[in-house]
Scaffold this active site. Sequence first.
Site, PDB file in Angstrom:
ATOM      1  N   ALA A 121      11.618  -0.015 -23.789  1.00 51.46           N
ATOM      2  CA  ALA A 121      12.694   0.959 -23.592  1.00 51.46           C
ATOM      3  C   ALA A 121      13.978   0.420 -24.224  1.00 51.46           C
ATOM      4  O   ALA A 121      14.149  -0.793 -24.348  1.00 51.46           O
ATOM      5  CB  ALA A 121      12.910   1.181 -22.105  1.00 51.46           C
TER       6      ALA A 121
ATOM      7  N   GLY B 175       7.549  -0.258 -22.331  1.00 51.28           N
ATOM      8  CA  GLY B 175       7.321   1.175 -22.515  1.00 51.28           C
ATOM      9  C   GLY B 175       6.383   1.461 -23.685  1.00 51.28           C
ATOM     10  O   GLY B 175       5.635   2.450 -23.667  1.00 51.28           O
TER      11      GLY B 175
ATOM     12  N   GLU C 269       3.027   1.068 -22.409  1.00 53.26           N
ATOM     13  CA  GLU C 269       2.725   2.186 -21.504  1.00 53.26           C
ATOM     14  C   GLU C 269       2.373   3.453 -22.285  1.00 53.26           C
ATOM     15  O   GLU C 269       1.486   4.206 -21.889  1.00 53.26           O
ATOM     16  CB  GLU C 269       3.919   2.432 -20.573  1.00 53.26           C
TER      17      GLU C 269
ATOM     18  N   GLU D  95       8.377  -6.583 -18.372  1.00 57.12           N
ATOM     19  CA  GLU D  95       9.539  -6.080 -17.610  1.00 57.12           C
ATOM     20  C   GLU D  95      10.063  -7.082 -16.589  1.00 57.12           C
ATOM     21  O   GLU D  95      11.272  -7.148 -16.346  1.00 57.12           O
ATOM     22  CB  GLU D  95       9.177  -4.769 -16.892  1.00 57.12           C
TER      23      GLU D  95
END
Length: 707
Positions: free
Chosen positions: A60, A99, A102, A122
Amino acid sequence: MAVTWHNHESCGFVVLNNPPVNAINHNMRAGLISAVKWAEREKLKRVILSGSGRGFAAGADTKEFDHPPVSPHLPDVINCIEASTVPWIAAIHGAALGGGGELALGCRYRIARADATIGFPEVILGLVPGAGATQRLPRLIGLNEALKLIPTGKTMSGRAAMAIGLVDAIDDDPINAAKLIDQKILSEVVPLNLTRAGADKTVNYDVARQIAIRRMRGQEAPLTAISLLETAQTATFDDGMQKERTAFLALRASSQARALRHIFFTERAAKKPPKAIATQKSNLKPPDHVVVIGGGTMGSGIAYAFLNANIRVTILESDDPGMQRANTAIDTIISASLASGHIDPQAAADRRNRLKVMMIQPDPDTGKLGNDNLTNVDLVIEAVFEDLAIKKEILQAIEPALNPNAIIATNTSYLDVNKLAACLDNPSRFVGLHFFAPAHIMKLLEIVKGSETSPVALAMGYAVAKSLGKMPVVAGVCDGFIGNRILAALREAADAILMDGSTPSEIDEAIVAFGYAMGPYETQDLSGLDIAHANRRRLDASRDPSRRYIPIADYLVTQNRLGKKTGAGWYHYPNGKIAIDPKVEDIICREAKAANIKRRHFSSDEIQQRLLLAMVNEAANILNEGIAVSAADIDLVMVHGYGFPRWRGGLMHYADQLGATLVMAELTQLCNEDPLFWQPSQLIIDCAKTGRDFASYNNQSAKQPNA
Ligand code: NAI
């Protein structure tokens, strides 16, 4: 455009495009939703999702972290991809992290290059994955493997990911391979949200928690990640997703995540050299051949760090026993590296072959070093005894034997770098390179800039840090530079508490409760009380007579209680295990009585407050004097060299969380109670008055050569 798409017949190609690392931002999330709709509208048979440039997507966009989340949110985007009537395939090269990973989990199929980097790091930023990884990953690879990845933040290669089923195939050209997947196989893949994580009796969450507590002490995120993985086993997918999102949003706003983000970005910025030297790229060339003078504790560790980085090293020692010690020390490090699996026998032999251990041979007539081997050396680092006269003698002797372009450095912990430089014909080639013990492991490198240090010499510091994987922090010249000067304040404050009523173990426990791995007294026992003792003797003549001097450590040294190496110091070590020694408390009480002190109890909070304020105050002086370039540099020094808890963001970040006004008020109160406590630094007074935070101070010019 953060996302582009086109199709060739019934195959869609969606490309993530946000250079340099395809960080996932609002535009990209919105673009992906449009791409899903487009592929459905066009009735495509498959979509291949890839990244442009360096990699797939490295996570992200952290720039958005300090603002409220804006829709569409990543979990919704990934749900959309997963639920699409068109199957999506992730074609991964480079990094698919956070992300990015993901997104790949939301696809039906994953193909990666063997050298791709995949993972969910993360927790390193104090977070848990927020877009489904805690629920989808265990459904894909099982809970045991997921527990090894998410709570540790570890990343893995495409090849390793293939071995655990995180990717379905590896290929040098993942996009092409994605085109070739059989349509029938693709259409039969069940999206992960429709599968179950399944009960796995071999999973031991308690062991996972113990490992997380040990490896990432004090941090919330790894434990939250473990609980979320546990949820994946018992809850429905939707419930799990809900729980994950709630935990993610709470952590995102937490002080730990803010602190970890601060230190992460500070680390990144620190590696960039200042403009004045970054423009001269040739200056930043790592050395080919390094000479280390003195192969003791530090010299051998420094030498091994260079050997590890593929650099040739010559250790110069004063005599045969010195050479013998240096050889043994290097062999011990190599054996330990072999035993831990860090290197293989071939790498061990390579390191050995790149090392020479020789005797310093002064010319019998001139007293100068005339060793031919020194003419092709790029960098000399002296790591001999901490004695100004000895160091000067060696530096003067070595300079004439060197190529005029060679840089000369000192590993001194405290001595005046300007005085050492002044003994050279060319003081501009001199710089301090302060490594920390063990030098091949500790990440910090203080680059000490003397008043004459040239851009080229400073650049060598950065080049060394880069090739050795160290964290460079520029420091000005003063006793102890940044780190040891703050350490001296910590020790002085701790000794005062000891004398006034506490014990070494109470003080150590308080500081461990704050988040350090070890307290100041246990640390001294490990490094040896004799080192600090010698340093105190060095400072006897210049010590400020108005400061309190606590003689307990000196007494311990007279009793040969030098720490763990002599079986006793602040603690004792029956059977090699640390234990409280009642004799030490007797000694403390006796000294306090002799000094007419009425001892009283100190709570853990009081101990923490005093020690931290003493350090913050000294750090503020360091910043005010321009010894440190910025508060963030002090944070790096404390986290990477002195065990300050990373999740507190470093000493000055911690001070900024308290706020200068509170720091000032607490210091003033302590000074009222005890006039010998530290008077507030001018910088603290100024910050409290103006409302400025410490982070806003920047002595950038101090980082430039000859500023
Ligand atoms: P040490 O006593 O382990 O090693 C010093 C080495 O220098 C010995 O092997 C000795 O034989 C050699 N030596 C002495 N005179 C010499 C000469 N004329 N020519 C060649 N070799 C000579 O000392 P240590 O702990 O390695 O410290 C070295 C320097 O590093 C000191 O300046 C110290 O302040 C600094 N330092 C030490 C740290 C530590 O934790 N020990 C941490 C950071 C810096």
